[in-house]
Design an enzyme around this catalytic site. Structure first.
Site, PDB file in Angstrom:
ATOM      1  N   GLU A 172      48.411  33.671  40.582  1.00 34.95           N
ATOM      2  CA  GLU A 172      48.889  34.894  40.328  1.00 34.95           C
ATOM      3  C   GLU A 172      50.454  34.922  39.807  1.00 34.95           C
ATOM      4  OE1 GLU A 172      47.687  38.199  43.345  1.00 34.95           O
ATOM      5  OE2 GLU A 172      49.398  37.402  43.978  1.00 34.95           O
TER       6      GLU A 172
ATOM      7  N   TYR B  65      52.372  42.715  36.760  1.00 35.82           N
ATOM      8  CA  TYR B  65      51.503  41.925  37.659  1.00 35.82           C
ATOM      9  C   TYR B  65      50.501  41.156  36.843  1.00 35.82           C
ATOM     10  CZ  TYR B  65      47.821  40.219  40.664  1.00 35.82           C
ATOM     11  OH  TYR B  65      46.784  39.570  41.258  1.00 35.82           O
TER      12      TYR B  65
END
Lengths: 377, 286, 377, 286
Positions: free
Chosen positions: C189, C101
């Site tokens: 993101e 991530y």
């Protein structure tokens, strides 16, 4: 590294700063063609990296393409302050109403960029700074923040620019800031920034100086380097990692470290001699580098004596001695040499040189005196 | 006995596995400096100097593991700004950047950022610090100075060594030698150092070594006349340097009527500083 | 404003972040063609602005173009969390070894951007943040400095990324930072950032949320707005400068000011009612705005009573009253209304409404109680 | 008697010739606030309010000419960051930004820049300040509060008016009302204001008005429990607001399990703050 007017303005234009229409010409014919295309009066401007081009006859207005051809012919023959004119810029002539100065540079003591404007453009800004500093409005820029809108407005107000032009001036100031910051410039200057009869702002002349240490970030700009600026040997020196500047005296110097190199020059002068050059071989110099340095020094026919002043730290004195010996084998010279080696491996170095008919000294003062005497023959 | 570094300095070397970094780490350790850690990103877990000094991936990890309070930077110029930011953000109190050729825009950013932090930067483009008999941080040869009461501050490299050597030859000792570096924009200037020497009880006399370019020497003279009670001797290099030509490094250039050696010498003399005509005269002026 | 996965990834790609080859399809046929061109297994992904697409059957792997066609057909029929699927992204399937991530968002309490990484990508990051916060490595970024190289390395080291990938990871982190800062994002993101079997890093899914207040700087991005996200009336409200959110209760509210509008909802609930909406008419609302607001409230069939709570400051109570009367002339409704007007020109406002068969209240508590009673009929 | 603004405040209005700026300047002057100057670039030399208030081209010129020490900003959102930088760089001590819709990246830059300066920012997206009977800086209606000993601090606009009004109806007076604004990143937060109220000898009780979103109220509660000895009453708006939906302004949103009204109320109660169920309950809790 200085950029030519032409490249500076082209860069400005990429950042939205209006510049006159124009092109570069390397022959009078080309200048004529460009003038024809521009269709109207043009200015033929020598592209050399020195000031005072106008006074030297390097900038001329042409009303017809034929005139442009003639001017270009004349200008391309010129040598201005030792620099040959290899190209001219042919620009559309502007209808000049007012001339402003606008520049950004590094303010060394504030440790920030500073943007400056003056209502008196078109003249040497350093002269204005000297004689009437109140005519230059300055504003420090926080390098982490960048130029703020209000700062550009303060400049415009400070030079009493008509309010009609504030918006255009603000855009140009921001463009110049972007050009300055994105190119790692130490100077980005528009002089003059012209207010035309039609009420437009136009960057008629431009100058940029780039930080050599930051050129790795701008491989595209490196190509604009003008090799004429430095003498051939200075380029050769740089390629070998040496810092060499030719001077007018007759005592060549080879020193490690810039401060010590200047000091060596100073002390030669102090004891009645004249240094022939500044030469810093840098830290940890190899024998090959030393050998190249000596060749460069001796390529100056004025040199009547050479003074080696090496303070061994990172640089090892024995390595320097080897370099000197290698060079002497190839060069074969009668110029007398004085050597002062101190510090790391100084004894070994001195030992290597003892057969080479060189004078050695212990102190800097002593070495300088000996070199001055040797040069006088 | 000294300023900035001493025997309690816990030193970290950024760029310790590079050629320069490793060479000088050896010299610093041989001198007796407490080198507690090295940093080379991607080489964390290795050791240098036959397993004596651990290498870490980051300054933060190195500091947490070893209690380093000072960092000396030997990384290439293009990575130096990042190295300085990293050290400052990790809470290192004193950063010495030896690297030459750091872009001036980088230094403007670094300097303006560091001004808001509790950290002191020395350099870049400097020979570092030497407190004789206690610690050597940087590249000043250790054997050219002995402990004593003279504080030395300089913009130069080998010229400084010259003066240290001249002092040693007359068995005159040095409290700390500070090489502030020759770049136009740096972390610590003459005034910062003079202030520290003035406050240091073991420093009794001060030597200031300047050169052409900028107005730092003039500013120092002004400061001396107002705040420094200890005797100061000075030398300024570059009286014969021609205007407009850069003498070796970016800082040493005479431009637009400023930066001249004469102006600096005049200002220093006005501040009752004894100015030497050549470096070997310095000892006799103290 | 949220950007679709497809636009987010395309933006990332402009900043040098590697993304899978892929294209958007609005019909199954298109999906088939794209799959054929990509020549190999593909992933067919619904483009809707909600989480949990996978669980809802909105993401499927296809090994052949024909399979891609079938999946696209299925997915384009779906409605996920009330949102219709209008397009699918057909991406080359990646050979996934590891999932990381990487995200940047605004850290409200630090007043700085924060970059976050976790070795556990591909899952809901808020869930990780909640359950195992130590698995997320965070680093605050000085907004005046930007992301530093060492910070990207610290993240890579922090999530135990193999050193072979540090350089690529650093470039991606810098790319993401640039995308974030240059787009005025509040979130940028990559989840997951994949380490492929061939040892490459690849942004397999992406998400960006932009600051609505900064869209004036990004007219190009405004075009990517997905109108499905907001209900029709919410769009209508925004166009009129109203802030409206539909809720599930039966008491409509019209209030000036967001805080007071929430408070009005709260007090309705406190006295046993259920608010039908949040509606802030803003400061200095015109009669026309008030009229539109009332129409919007009444367009909700659940509404059994309306509470007006206006605290006159910039907003003038008489103007609001006029707006209410204008709206009532057009709408013709039996829904009971309770009005509370306080502050600037409250008396004039009350006077205007006194013939309109409306209940008026002095305090907020009283008004809320009356509205609750009215809704219960 | 007050914090931040009082009868000695010399106020400058940035954007004074705009519709909003001019409207509220009239109101502020009518209240008795000393509005000494206005700024609109390009309109320097003009006057507003029938020749009562001079307009200048820049904050610096205005400050030099009039001795302004406080600035209130009414310029459009896209120019607000520049206006704040200008005021701060000109040496204005207190800046109140009323403007709504300032981009959050702009605010991150402004806030981080201002942190290194001797300046206080209130807002943006706030109703401003009111010290009843002395000065009104911003858009809080002047007639809904009377002078007294209650300090009011709020993230909201009209909700604040509601509470001021409720206090006035019971002839309870206010020392200063501070609208800190509803944006996620602003200049002054609850803690800053609580600190000032705690130190202000004329403020005896405090009202805190919060809402959903962020954790400022929780932080305030923590601060109150440790540093505030004066009684505090609070109201938190948004108990019925659904998660994930932005309630009117960027700050008011419940996200990822934080920002809930319940958590804020719980934290405040733990800090012995009396929390009202609805705004009109506030007076009875003091």
């Amino acid at each position: 590294m200085k950029l030519h007017e032409y490249y500076s303005k082209r860069l400005f234009s990429e950042y939205g700063i209006p510049i006159p229409k124009g092109e570069i010409a390397k022959t009078p014919k080309e200048a004529q063609r460009i003038a024809k295309e521009l269709d109207g009066p043009v200015v033929v401007k020598s592209q050399v990296l020195v000031g005072g081009r106008g006074k030297a006859g390097g900038i001329k207005v042409a009303n017809t393409p034929k005139e442009a051809l003639q001017h270009a012919e004349d200008i391309l023959k010129l040598t201005i302050k030792d620099l040959p004119v290899r190209m001219v810029l042919v620009d559309q002539a502007a209808d000049i109403k007012d001339e402003i100065y606008l520049g950004i540079t590094n303010d060394r003591s504030a440790r920030k960029p500073v943007i400056m404007a003056s209502a008196e453009g078109g003249v040497d800004i350093e002269e204005i700074a000297h004689k009437t500093p109140e005519k230059i409005i300055k504003c420090q820029i926080d390098p982490l923040m960048g130029l703020q809108d209000y700062q550009a407005r303060d400049l415009a107000a400070g030079i009493d620019l008509s309010r009609d032009h504030w918006r255009a001036f603000g855009k140009i100031a921001h463009g110049l800031w972007q050009a300055y910051i994105n190119s790692d410039a130490t100077l980005a200057e528009i002089n003059p920034l012209v207010v035309t009869g039609e009420g437009q702002l136009l960057a008629v002349d431009g100058k940029m100086v780039l930080d050599d240490n930051a050129l790795f970030r701008h491989p595209d700009l490196e190509g604009y380097r003008d090799l004429d600026v430095d003498a051939g040997v200075e380029i050769q020196a740089r390629e070998h990692g040496l810092s060499y500047i030719k001077l007018d005296g007759n005592i060549g110097c080879m020193v490690n470290g810039a401060g010590l190199a200047m000091t060596t020059m100073d002390i030669i002068k102090l004891f009645g001699g004249e240094p022939a050059n500044f030469l810093d071989i840098g830290g940890g110099a190899s024998a090959e580098k030393v050998s190249t340095a000596l060749e460069i020094i001796l390529s100056d026919a004025n040199v009547k004596a050479v003074l080696f002043n090496i303070f061994g730290g990172i640089t090892r004195c024995d390595v320097v001695a080897k370099g000197i010996l290698e060079a002497l084998e190839e060069v074969n010279t009668n110029v007398p040499m004085v050597v002062r080696l101190v510090g790391t491996n100084a004894a070994e170095g001195r030992k290597l040189l003892q057969d080479a008919a060189m004078e050695t000294a212990d102190t800097l003062a002593e070495a300088a005196k000996m070199a001055v005497a040797a040069a006088k023959g | 006995m000294s300023i900035l570094v001493d025997k309690n300095t816990r030193l970290l070397v950024q760029g310790i596995t590079g050629q320069e970094g490793l060479f000088h780490t050896k010299k610093m350790v041989a001198y007796g400096t407490q080198v507690v850690a090295g940093v080379t990103p991607g080489k964390g877990g290795e050791w240098v100097l036959s397993g004596k000094i651990p290498v870490f991936d980051s300054v933060k990890i190195a500091k947490d593991a070893t209690g380093a309070n000072t960092s000396v930077i030997f990384v290439p110029a293009r990575f130096s700004a990042d190295a300085m930011f990293e050290a400052a953000d990790a809470g290192i109190e004193l950063i010495i950047c030896i690297t030459e050729g750091v872009p001036v825009h980088d230094m403007m950013r670094v300097r303006n950022y560091l001004d808001h932090k509790e950290v002191r930067l020395v350099g870049p483009n400097c020979p570092g610090l030497l407190t004789p008999g206690e610690a050597k941080v940087g590249i000043i040869p250790g054997n050219i100075a002995i402990p004593g009461n003279i504080g030395v501050v300089s913009r130069s490299g080998t010229l400084t060594y010259e003066i240290l050597y001249a002092l040693k030859n007359l068995t005159m000792g040095v409290s700390t030698c500070v090489g502030i570096g020759g770049d136009p924009i740096n972390g610590t200037n003459f005034i910062d150092t003079l202030m520290m020497f003035q406050e240091d009880p073991e420093t009794e006399k001060i030597v200031l070594i300047g050169e052409i370019g900028g107005t730092d020497e003039e500013n120092a003279a002004e400061y001396i006349s107002q705040h420094v009670t200890k005797p100061v001797a000075a030398f300024i290099a570059g009286r014969t340097a021609p205007p407009g030509k850069r003498m070796g490094h970016a800082g040493a250039i005479v431009q637009g009527g400023t930066g001249l050696a004469e102006d600096k010498i005049k200002a220093l003399k006005k501040a009752r500083v004894k100015v030497a005509q050549h470096p070997e005269e310095i000892p006799s002026l103290l």
